[in-house]
Enzyme design. Structure first.
Site, PDB file in Angstrom:
ATOM      1  N   ARG A   1      -9.465 -21.643  -8.067  1.00  0.00           N
ATOM      2  CA  ARG A   1      -8.383 -20.599  -7.372  1.00  0.00           C
ATOM      3  C   ARG A   1      -7.776 -19.730  -8.484  1.00  0.00           C
ATOM      4  O   ARG A   1      -7.680 -18.595  -8.061  1.00  0.00           O
ATOM      5  CB  ARG A   1      -7.023 -21.440  -6.703  1.00  0.00           C
TER       6      ARG A   1
ATOM      7  N   TYR B   1      -3.821   1.979   8.916  1.00  0.00           N
ATOM      8  CA  TYR B   1      -4.720   0.764   9.724  1.00  0.00           C
ATOM      9  C   TYR B   1      -3.779  -0.306  10.539  1.00  0.00           C
ATOM     10  O   TYR B   1      -2.812  -0.746   9.948  1.00  0.00           O
ATOM     11  CB  TYR B   1      -5.707   0.072   8.640  1.00  0.00           C
TER      12      TYR B   1
ATOM     13  N   ASP C   1      -4.580   3.033  -0.092  1.00  0.00           N
ATOM     14  CA  ASP C   1      -6.019   2.367   0.476  1.00  0.00           C
ATOM     15  C   ASP C   1      -7.011   3.190   0.487  1.00  0.00           C
ATOM     16  O   ASP C   1      -7.116   4.186   1.218  1.00  0.00           O
ATOM     17  CB  ASP C   1      -5.464   1.729   1.952  1.00  0.00           C
TER      18      ASP C   1
ATOM     19  N   LYS D   1     -15.692  -3.827   3.776  1.00  0.00           N
ATOM     20  CA  LYS D   1     -16.370  -2.931   4.408  1.00  0.00           C
ATOM     21  C   LYS D   1     -17.387  -2.352   3.374  1.00  0.00           C
ATOM     22  O   LYS D   1     -18.367  -2.881   3.290  1.00  0.00           O
ATOM     23  CB  LYS D   1     -15.426  -1.596   4.583  1.00  0.00           C
TER      24      LYS D   1
HETATM   25  N1  PLP Z   1      -7.490  -1.359   5.065  1.00  0.00           N
HETATM   26  C1  PLP Z   1      -8.323  -0.674   5.836  1.00  0.00           C
HETATM   27  C2  PLP Z   1      -8.390   0.958   5.868  1.00  0.00           C
HETATM   28  C3  PLP Z   1      -9.018  -1.179   6.936  1.00  0.00           C
HETATM   29  O1  PLP Z   1      -9.776  -0.689   7.752  1.00  0.00           O
HETATM   30  C4  PLP Z   1      -9.088  -2.699   7.099  1.00  0.00           C
HETATM   31  C5  PLP Z   1      -9.859  -3.723   8.000  1.00  0.00           C
HETATM   32  O2  PLP Z   1     -10.475  -2.960   8.778  1.00  0.00           O
HETATM   33  C6  PLP Z   1      -8.185  -3.171   6.074  1.00  0.00           C
HETATM   34  C7  PLP Z   1      -7.142  -2.850   5.212  1.00  0.00           C
HETATM   35  C8  PLP Z   1      -8.051  -4.837   6.214  1.00  0.00           C
HETATM   36  O3  PLP Z   1      -9.088  -5.394   5.628  1.00  0.00           O
HETATM   37  P1  PLP Z   1      -9.937  -7.096   6.131  1.00  0.00           P
HETATM   38  O4  PLP Z   1     -10.120  -7.064   7.332  1.00  0.00           O
HETATM   39  O5  PLP Z   1     -10.793  -7.382   5.022  1.00  0.00           O
HETATM   40  O6  PLP Z   1      -8.543  -7.936   5.866  1.00  0.00           O
END
Ligand code: PLP
Length: 382
Positions: free
Chosen positions: A48, A100, A173, A198
């Protein structure tokens, strides 16, 4: 010797393991490490807290964005939470509108329970800066945004926020852009964040997140929080994310090339009302995309004439595009943000930010571009 992006992606943090010297790092599927004395070990004691696969992924990601530190989490949202945990009760975080849906839900429903207030403002720097407060400790940006592909002028935003709220850290982000297409730290922000689920992973087979920063003070807390809360990725997840990252440069070139052609096709299609893609001259941030990014990315949103029913007909008629959440992988995906990825956002907030019921989002994969166009053409005729 200083090396370029594609070389770093394949080599940074990946020196051959001294044991048997495999060219590719093995998966250290171990929860604990043997110690020769109390706290005497070769850098890892408990998985961890840290493990070799996570360390490699963190080092490689950090090197790709010129960051001093990388901190990996078990999902993109765990990474968002890791950064948000910098705020204490009574503090305020200001985010842009149109984030998001999962980030919005965390900010709207979880942070207030910890006494942290979050509010949202339009993403053009002048309007945004008017909403900064004396207790604003953090600024939350997403560029391009999910799903409307709006861009934030990061340099202009940094200048204004530093002037009006010098106490605030700034996080972007960078999931949609990827380290290949955008370098937020170079543009002056403090933290770049990824859902490695992604494009970094790139094959729809792993969930993960990462935070990149060069600020010692921010890193110190986020690293502490990673271990203290324990929302960490396992060794195999890190190995998969790093395996994906090694081909990021060539994949992004191919995603962008296909997306550009498909966006043009959609723009000329009679069933399409509007296309959102920063690579099109019609996009309001086209010039900014050319300045700020190496390419406009692999995601396209478009609204169809005929609203929800037409959108449903299109999304359930594609044969190559799979109807699924997520994005950034080799297979092309189609989704309906209103009911899927942004389901947790109240309808009035979605509609006010332009996420209508007729909107569809495409993640352009790496299939043959002719097949992708033919598939959309037949589905739009459905
Ligand atoms: N940030 C963006 C722009 C996203 O599109 C997503 C998920 O679609 C996330 C954060 C969250 O990521 P996760 O699904 O890996 O928790």
């Amino acid at each position: 010797m200083p090396v370029k992006f594609a070389t770093k992606a394949i080599r940074a943090g990946q020196d051959p393991d001294p044991g048997y010297c495999p060219a590719v790092q093995p998966i250290y599927q171990a929860s604990t490490y043997v110690q020769s004395g109390f706290n005497e070990h070769k850098g890892f004691d408990y998985s961890r807290t840290g493990n070799p696969n996570r360390a490699s992924l963190e080092t490689c990601l950090a090197s790709l964005e010129g960051a001093k530190y990388g901190v990996a989490f078990g999902s993109g949202l765990a990474a968002v939470d890791g950064v948000a945990s910098l705020a204490k009760p009574g503090d305020h975080i200001l985010g842009i509108e149109g984030l998001y849906g999962g980030t919005y839900r965390l900010f709207d429903q979880v942070l207030p329970r910890r006494g942290v207030e979050v509010s949202f403002a339009p993403s053009d720097p002048e309007s945004f800066a008017k909403h900064l407060r004396a207790n604003t400790v953090g600024v939350w940006l997403e560029s391009p945004t999910n799903p409307l592909l709006n861009l934030v002028d990061l340099k202009a935003m940094v200048a204004l926020v530093r002037d009006r709220a010098p106490q605030a850290w700034m996080c972007v982000d960078n999931t949609f852009a990827t380290p290949y297409l955008q370098q937020p730290l170079e543009l002056g922000v403090d933290i770049s964040l990824h859902s490695t689920t992604k494009y970094v992973g790139g094959h729809s087979d792993v969930v993960g997140g990462a935070v990149l920063t060069s600020r010692d003070d921010l890193h110190e807390w986020i690293r502490f929080y990673q271990n203290a809360v324990g929302a960490v990725p396992g060794p195999f997840d890190c190995w998969l994310a790093l395996r994906g990252l090694r081909t990021l440069a060539v994949r992004m070139e191919a995603h962008v090339q296909r997306a550009q052609a498909i966006a043009r096709f959609l723009e000329s299609h009679p069933s399409v009302e509007r296309v959102h893609y920063p690579g099109l001259e019609s996009h309001p941030h086209h010039a900014l995309a050319q300045r700020q990014m190496r390419g406009p990315g692999g995601i396209i949103s478009f609204s169809v004439k005929g609203g929800l029913e037409k959108a449903r007909a299109v999304a359930t008629s594609t044969k190559v595009f799979l109807l699924a959440e997520s994005l950034g992988a080799v297979e092309s995906l189609i989704c309906h943000p209103f009911s899927m990825t942004h389901h947790a956002v109240p309808a009035d907030v979605k509609l006010a930010t332009g996420i209508g019921e007729g909107l569809l989002r495409l993640s352009i994969g790496l299939e043959d571009p002719d097949d992708l166009v033919a598939d959309l053409d037949q589905a739009l005729g459905a």
